[in-house]
Design a protein around this motif. Structure first.
Motif, PDB file in Angstrom:
ATOM      1  N   VAL A  92       1.843  62.553  53.379  1.00  0.00           N
ATOM      2  CA  VAL A  92       0.893  61.474  53.657  1.00  0.00           C
ATOM      3  C   VAL A  92       1.621  60.130  53.729  1.00  0.00           C
ATOM      4  O   VAL A  92       1.412  59.343  54.653  1.00  0.00           O
ATOM      5  N   VAL A  93       2.479  59.861  52.758  1.00  0.00           N
ATOM      6  CA  VAL A  93       3.213  58.591  52.748  1.00  0.00           C
ATOM      7  C   VAL A  93       4.142  58.506  53.951  1.00  0.00           C
ATOM      8  O   VAL A  93       4.251  57.451  54.589  1.00  0.00           O
ATOM      9  N   TYR A  94       4.804  59.599  54.289  1.00  0.00           N
ATOM     10  CA  TYR A  94       5.726  59.581  55.423  1.00  0.00           C
ATOM     11  C   TYR A  94       4.982  59.324  56.733  1.00  0.00           C
ATOM     12  O   TYR A  94       5.498  58.654  57.617  1.00  0.00           O
ATOM     13  N   ASP A  95       3.767  59.841  56.840  1.00  0.00           N
ATOM     14  CA  ASP A  95       2.993  59.640  58.066  1.00  0.00           C
ATOM     15  C   ASP A  95       2.387  58.248  58.160  1.00  0.00           C
ATOM     16  O   ASP A  95       2.339  57.665  59.236  1.00  0.00           O
ATOM     17  N   TYR A  96       1.898  57.715  57.051  1.00  0.00           N
ATOM     18  CA  TYR A  96       1.119  56.481  57.110  1.00  0.00           C
ATOM     19  C   TYR A  96       1.825  55.241  56.591  1.00  0.00           C
ATOM     20  O   TYR A  96       1.372  54.133  56.856  1.00  0.00           O
ATOM     21  N   ALA A  97       2.894  55.387  55.855  1.00  0.00           N
ATOM     22  CA  ALA A  97       3.609  54.221  55.325  1.00  0.00           C
ATOM     23  C   ALA A  97       4.903  54.016  56.095  1.00  0.00           C
ATOM     24  O   ALA A  97       5.986  54.007  55.533  1.00  0.00           O
ATOM     25  N   ARG A  98       4.762  53.817  57.383  1.00  0.00           N
ATOM     26  CA  ARG A  98       5.941  53.592  58.228  1.00  0.00           C
ATOM     27  C   ARG A  98       6.319  52.113  58.205  1.00  0.00           C
ATOM     28  O   ARG A  98       5.453  51.254  58.122  1.00  0.00           O
ATOM     29  N   PRO A  99       7.606  51.831  58.306  1.00  0.00           N
ATOM     30  CA  PRO A  99       8.056  50.428  58.229  1.00  0.00           C
ATOM     31  C   PRO A  99       7.439  49.525  59.288  1.00  0.00           C
ATOM     32  O   PRO A  99       7.132  48.380  59.002  1.00  0.00           O
ATOM     33  N   TYR A 100       7.227  50.011  60.481  1.00  0.00           N
ATOM     34  CA  TYR A 100       6.683  49.137  61.522  1.00  0.00           C
ATOM     35  C   TYR A 100       5.185  48.926  61.354  1.00  0.00           C
ATOM     36  O   TYR A 100       4.603  48.080  62.019  1.00  0.00           O
ATOM     37  N   VAL A 101       4.544  49.672  60.449  1.00  0.00           N
ATOM     38  CA  VAL A 101       3.115  49.497  60.197  1.00  0.00           C
ATOM     39  C   VAL A 101       2.891  48.583  58.992  1.00  0.00           C
ATOM     40  O   VAL A 101       2.116  47.632  59.063  1.00  0.00           O
ATOM     41  N   ILE A 102       3.553  48.860  57.882  1.00  0.00           N
ATOM     42  CA  ILE A 102       3.295  48.107  56.651  1.00  0.00           C
ATOM     43  C   ILE A 102       4.458  47.230  56.226  1.00  0.00           C
ATOM     44  O   ILE A 102       4.361  46.529  55.223  1.00  0.00           O
ATOM     45  N   GLY A 103       5.552  47.255  56.938  1.00  0.00           N
ATOM     46  CA  GLY A 103       6.713  46.456  56.583  1.00  0.00           C
ATOM     47  C   GLY A 103       7.775  47.298  55.894  1.00  0.00           C
ATOM     48  O   GLY A 103       7.485  48.328  55.289  1.00  0.00           O
ATOM     49  N   GLU A 104       8.992  46.828  55.995  1.00  0.00           N
ATOM     50  CA  GLU A 104      10.137  47.576  55.460  1.00  0.00           C
ATOM     51  C   GLU A 104      10.080  47.702  53.942  1.00  0.00           C
ATOM     52  O   GLU A 104      10.282  48.785  53.388  1.00  0.00           O
ATOM     53  N   ALA A 105       9.796  46.621  53.244  1.00  0.00           N
ATOM     54  CA  ALA A 105       9.791  46.652  51.776  1.00  0.00           C
ATOM     55  C   ALA A 105       8.656  47.529  51.239  1.00  0.00           C
ATOM     56  O   ALA A 105       8.861  48.304  50.304  1.00  0.00           O
ATOM     57  N   ALA A 106       7.474  47.403  51.823  1.00  0.00           N
ATOM     58  CA  ALA A 106       6.342  48.210  51.355  1.00  0.00           C
ATOM     59  C   ALA A 106       6.567  49.691  51.639  1.00  0.00           C
ATOM     60  O   ALA A 106       6.172  50.546  50.840  1.00  0.00           O
ATOM     61  N   ALA A 107       7.207  50.008  52.761  1.00  0.00           N
ATOM     62  CA  ALA A 107       7.490  51.411  53.081  1.00  0.00           C
ATOM     63  C   ALA A 107       8.472  51.997  52.074  1.00  0.00           C
ATOM     64  O   ALA A 107       8.293  53.130  51.609  1.00  0.00           O
ATOM     65  N   ALA A 109       8.928  50.943  49.019  1.00  0.00           N
ATOM     66  CA  ALA A 109       8.214  51.046  47.750  1.00  0.00           C
ATOM     67  C   ALA A 109       7.300  52.265  47.728  1.00  0.00           C
ATOM     68  O   ALA A 109       7.183  52.939  46.701  1.00  0.00           O
ATOM     69  N   ALA A 110       6.658  52.551  48.851  1.00  0.00           N
ATOM     70  CA  ALA A 110       5.774  53.720  48.920  1.00  0.00           C
ATOM     71  C   ALA A 110       6.571  55.005  48.762  1.00  0.00           C
ATOM     72  O   ALA A 110       6.139  55.934  48.060  1.00  0.00           O
ATOM     73  N   HIS A 111       7.743  55.073  49.386  1.00  0.00           N
ATOM     74  CA  HIS A 111       8.569  56.279  49.266  1.00  0.00           C
ATOM     75  C   HIS A 111       9.107  56.443  47.847  1.00  0.00           C
ATOM     76  O   HIS A 111       9.173  57.568  47.342  1.00  0.00           O
ATOM     77  N   VAL A 112       9.463  55.362  47.208  1.00  0.00           N
ATOM     78  CA  VAL A 112       9.899  55.433  45.805  1.00  0.00           C
ATOM     79  C   VAL A 112       8.720  55.828  44.922  1.00  0.00           C
ATOM     80  O   VAL A 112       8.870  56.606  43.977  1.00  0.00           O
ATOM     81  N   GLY A 113       7.541  55.301  45.252  1.00  0.00           N
ATOM     82  CA  GLY A 113       6.335  55.628  44.488  1.00  0.00           C
ATOM     83  C   GLY A 113       6.018  57.112  44.482  1.00  0.00           C
ATOM     84  O   GLY A 113       5.501  57.641  43.499  1.00  0.00           O
ATOM     85  N   VAL A 114       6.324  57.785  45.584  1.00  0.00           N
ATOM     86  CA  VAL A 114       6.103  59.239  45.645  1.00  0.00           C
ATOM     87  C   VAL A 114       6.904  59.941  44.559  1.00  0.00           C
ATOM     88  O   VAL A 114       6.388  60.810  43.851  1.00  0.00           O
ATOM     89  N   TYR A 115       8.156  59.552  44.397  1.00  0.00           N
ATOM     90  CA  TYR A 115       9.010  60.196  43.397  1.00  0.00           C
ATOM     91  C   TYR A 115       8.605  59.798  41.978  1.00  0.00           C
ATOM     92  O   TYR A 115       8.726  60.600  41.050  1.00  0.00           O
ATOM     93  N   ILE A 116       8.105  58.585  41.820  1.00  0.00           N
ATOM     94  CA  ILE A 116       7.618  58.176  40.499  1.00  0.00           C
ATOM     95  C   ILE A 116       6.376  58.987  40.131  1.00  0.00           C
ATOM     96  O   ILE A 116       6.260  59.495  39.003  1.00  0.00           O
ATOM     97  N   ILE A 117       5.452  59.137  41.081  1.00  0.00           N
ATOM     98  CA  ILE A 117       4.245  59.931  40.834  1.00  0.00           C
ATOM     99  C   ILE A 117       4.612  61.375  40.513  1.00  0.00           C
ATOM    100  O   ILE A 117       4.070  61.983  39.592  1.00  0.00           O
ATOM    101  N   THR A 118       5.556  61.937  41.264  1.00  0.00           N
ATOM    102  CA  THR A 118       5.979  63.312  41.023  1.00  0.00           C
ATOM    103  C   THR A 118       6.612  63.460  39.650  1.00  0.00           C
ATOM    104  O   THR A 118       6.332  64.422  38.921  1.00  0.00           O
ATOM    105  N   GLY A 119       7.450  62.509  39.275  1.00  0.00           N
ATOM    106  CA  GLY A 119       8.082  62.554  37.955  1.00  0.00           C
ATOM    107  C   GLY A 119       7.067  62.456  36.827  1.00  0.00           C
ATOM    108  O   GLY A 119       7.146  63.180  35.822  1.00  0.00           O
TER     109      GLY A 119
END
Length: 145
Positions: A92-107, A109-119
């Motif tokens: 879901v994050v890979y599909d919807y949190a793309r850098p050109y949609v939400i910005g490089e920093a937010a993308a 952060a979203a990808h890091v957030g996935v690993y934090i949630i999983t941990g």
């Protein structure tokens, strides 16, 4: 009358040209220079197949966990659920949190957030398995209500 014959001849010629001309979709696809970031996305078909195989492999684990209790089944179920949920959230994050949609920093952060949630999920399930009744016993308690 001559005008209508010329009109018919022009229509017939346009019809013949349209039959032999390439389709517009072929031309657009072949000459498109749109760079929306989608061309940079790697092919994840193998990852998707692995996710589906994993989900099918989980099918016998879920009913078995209702009948088999213990730390081994709790650990198997914890790993299976954590990995399955991680792949789902990551997709879901890979599909919807793309850098050109939400910005490089937010993308990022979203990808890091996935690993934090999983941990956190893995830590919470392991804590529940070791310091409480465990996942399999909890399933039995819920279904006995």
């Amino acid at each position: 009358m001559a005008a209508s014959l010329r009109h018919m001849a022009h229509f017939h010629k346009a019809l013949l040209v349209s039959r032999s001309a390439p389709r517009l979709s072929t031309i657009v696809r072949a000459t498109s220079t749109l760079n929306d970031g989608a061309s940079k996305v790697p092919d994840h078909s193998m990852h998707f197949k692995l996710e589906r195989l994993w989900a099918v492999g989980m099918l016998p684990i879920l009913p078995a966990s209702y009948f088999i209790h213990g730390p081994v089944m709790d650990a198997v179920l914890t790993v299976a659920l954590t990995l399955h949920i991680h792949w789902g959230i990551h997709g879901v994050v890979y599909d919807y949190a793309r850098p050109y949609v939400i910005g490089e920093a937010a993308a990022k952060a979203a990808h890091v957030g996935v690993y934090i949630i999983t941990g956190l999920l893995l830590a919470g399930l392991l804590h529940f398995n070791t310091n409480d009744v465990g996942i399999t016993k909890a399933f039995e308690l819920v279904f006995s209500l």
